[in-house]
Design a protein around this motif. Structure first.
Motif, short mmCIF file in Angstrom:
data_model
loop_
_atom_site.label_atom_id
_atom_site.label_comp_id
_atom_site.label_asym_id
_atom_site.label_seq_id
_atom_site.Cartn_x
_atom_site.Cartn_y
_atom_site.Cartn_z
N MET A 1 29.12 -12.01 29.19
CA MET A 1 29.56 -13.32 28.74
C MET A 1 31.02 -13.22 28.32
SD MET A 1 26.22 -14.55 26.60
CE MET A 1 26.30 -16.29 26.93
N VAL A 2 31.66 -14.37 28.07
CA VAL A 2 33.06 -14.39 27.66
C VAL A 2 33.16 -15.14 26.33
CG1 VAL A 2 35.39 -15.14 28.26
CG2 VAL A 2 33.85 -14.33 30.05
N ILE A 3 33.90 -14.55 25.40
CA ILE A 3 34.10 -15.15 24.09
C ILE A 3 35.49 -15.79 24.05
CG2 ILE A 3 34.22 -14.69 21.61
CD1 ILE A 3 32.59 -12.09 22.23
N VAL A 4 35.56 -17.03 23.55
CA VAL A 4 36.85 -17.67 23.29
C VAL A 4 37.13 -17.41 21.81
CG1 VAL A 4 38.15 -19.81 23.20
CG2 VAL A 4 36.56 -19.41 25.07
N VAL A 5 38.22 -16.70 21.56
CA VAL A 5 38.59 -16.30 20.20
C VAL A 5 39.75 -17.18 19.73
CG1 VAL A 5 39.39 -14.37 18.77
CG2 VAL A 5 37.91 -13.94 20.75
N THR A 6 39.65 -17.62 18.46
CA THR A 6 40.72 -18.41 17.86
C THR A 6 41.14 -17.75 16.55
OG1 THR A 6 39.22 -19.80 16.57
CG2 THR A 6 39.77 -20.56 18.78
N SER A 7 42.26 -18.20 16.01
CA SER A 7 42.72 -17.68 14.72
C SER A 7 42.12 -18.52 13.59
CB SER A 7 44.25 -17.73 14.65
OG SER A 7 44.69 -19.07 14.63
N GLU A 8 42.25 -18.04 12.38
CA GLU A 8 41.75 -18.79 11.22
C GLU A 8 42.50 -20.10 11.03
OE1 GLU A 8 41.61 -16.47 7.65
OE2 GLU A 8 40.48 -14.87 8.62
N GLU A 9 43.76 -20.15 11.50
CA GLU A 9 44.57 -21.36 11.35
C GLU A 9 44.48 -22.28 12.57
OE1 GLU A 9 46.51 -18.23 11.67
OE2 GLU A 9 45.78 -17.74 9.70
N ALA A 10 43.50 -22.07 13.40
CA ALA A 10 43.39 -22.84 14.65
C ALA A 10 43.22 -24.33 14.36
CB ALA A 10 42.20 -22.34 15.47
N CYS A 11 43.77 -25.12 15.26
CA CYS A 11 43.63 -26.58 15.14
C CYS A 11 42.18 -26.99 15.45
CB CYS A 11 44.60 -27.28 16.09
SG CYS A 11 44.19 -27.08 17.84
N THR A 12 41.88 -28.25 15.21
CA THR A 12 40.52 -28.75 15.42
C THR A 12 40.08 -28.61 16.88
OG1 THR A 12 40.87 -30.33 13.64
CG2 THR A 12 39.03 -30.76 15.11
N ALA A 13 40.99 -28.88 17.82
CA ALA A 13 40.64 -28.78 19.24
C ALA A 13 40.24 -27.35 19.59
CB ALA A 13 41.81 -29.24 20.11
N CYS A 14 40.98 -26.39 19.08
CA CYS A 14 40.67 -24.99 19.37
C CYS A 14 39.39 -24.54 18.67
CB CYS A 14 41.84 -24.09 18.97
SG CYS A 14 43.27 -24.32 20.04
N GLN A 15 39.16 -25.01 17.46
CA GLN A 15 37.95 -24.65 16.74
C GLN A 15 36.70 -25.12 17.48
OE1 GLN A 15 38.34 -26.17 12.76
NE2 GLN A 15 39.94 -24.71 12.22
N THR A 16 36.81 -26.24 18.19
CA THR A 16 35.64 -26.76 18.90
C THR A 16 35.25 -25.91 20.11
OG1 THR A 16 36.93 -28.27 20.25
CG2 THR A 16 36.08 -29.14 18.18
N VAL A 17 36.19 -25.16 20.68
CA VAL A 17 35.86 -24.34 21.85
C VAL A 17 35.57 -22.89 21.49
CG1 VAL A 17 37.13 -25.81 23.45
CG2 VAL A 17 38.23 -23.78 22.49
N GLN A 18 35.81 -22.51 20.23
CA GLN A 18 35.54 -21.14 19.81
C GLN A 18 34.05 -20.85 20.00
OE1 GLN A 18 36.56 -20.32 15.76
NE2 GLN A 18 35.80 -18.24 15.84
N GLY A 19 33.75 -19.70 20.63
CA GLY A 19 32.36 -19.33 20.82
C GLY A 19 32.15 -18.44 22.02
N THR A 20 30.90 -18.22 22.36
CA THR A 20 30.49 -17.35 23.45
C THR A 20 29.93 -18.20 24.59
OG1 THR A 20 29.98 -15.63 21.84
CG2 THR A 20 29.07 -15.35 24.05
N TYR A 21 30.37 -17.91 25.81
CA TYR A 21 30.00 -18.71 26.98
C TYR A 21 29.50 -17.83 28.12
CZ TYR A 21 32.78 -22.35 24.72
OH TYR A 21 33.29 -23.27 23.83
N THR A 22 28.63 -18.39 28.95
CA THR A 22 28.31 -17.72 30.20
C THR A 22 29.56 -17.72 31.05
OG1 THR A 22 27.55 -19.77 31.24
CG2 THR A 22 25.87 -18.41 30.13
N LYS A 23 29.65 -16.79 31.98
CA LYS A 23 30.89 -16.64 32.76
C LYS A 23 31.26 -17.88 33.55
CE LYS A 23 29.97 -12.53 34.73
NZ LYS A 23 30.26 -11.25 35.40
N ASP A 24 30.29 -18.71 33.90
CA ASP A 24 30.60 -19.91 34.70
C ASP A 24 30.82 -21.16 33.84
OD1 ASP A 24 27.93 -20.03 33.94
OD2 ASP A 24 27.28 -20.99 35.79
N GLN A 25 30.73 -21.04 32.51
CA GLN A 25 30.88 -22.19 31.63
C GLN A 25 32.05 -22.07 30.66
OE1 GLN A 25 28.92 -25.05 31.64
NE2 GLN A 25 28.19 -24.19 33.55
#
Length: 98
Positions: free
Chosen positions: A46-70
């Motif tokens: 799987m692929v993890i989208v990593v953000t910083s602690e100061e990430a904006c709201t848009a980035c915080q919404t995509v932070q997480g673990t995804y299947t490779k095609d998602q």
């Protein structure tokens, strides 16, 4: 801020063509190249989208673990960081040793 994988130019997130070498950054940004490698690697589960602690709201919404095609594309659309999106991909390996 994106980085072109072909010429290493730094390009604002809102630009999709490298002004230096004309590469399509949706395919040739360092983030896009990394994602493609992870998707092609059978050891990456799987692929993890990593953000910083100061990430904006848009980035915080995509932070997480995804299947490779998602996995969402980077930079995150709507990122409000004045220096550009700082999110990055991290692989989640299925196995560590061959």
């Amino acid at each position: 801020m994106q980085t072109c994988s072909r010429c290493q130019s730094h390009v604002p997130d809102t630009i999709f063509t490298c002004p230096t070498c004309q590469a399509d950054l949706r395919e040739f940004s360092t983030s896009a190249v990394a994602l493609k490698r992870f998707q092609d690697n059978p050891r990456v589960n799987m692929v993890i989208v990593v953000t910083s602690e100061e990430a904006c709201t848009a980035c915080q919404t995509v932070q997480g673990t995804y299947t490779k095609d998602q996995v969402p594309t980077l930079p995150v659309e709507g990122c409000s960081n004045p220096d550009g999106c700082h999110c990055f991909y991290q692989p989640l390996l299925d196995e560590i040793y061959p």
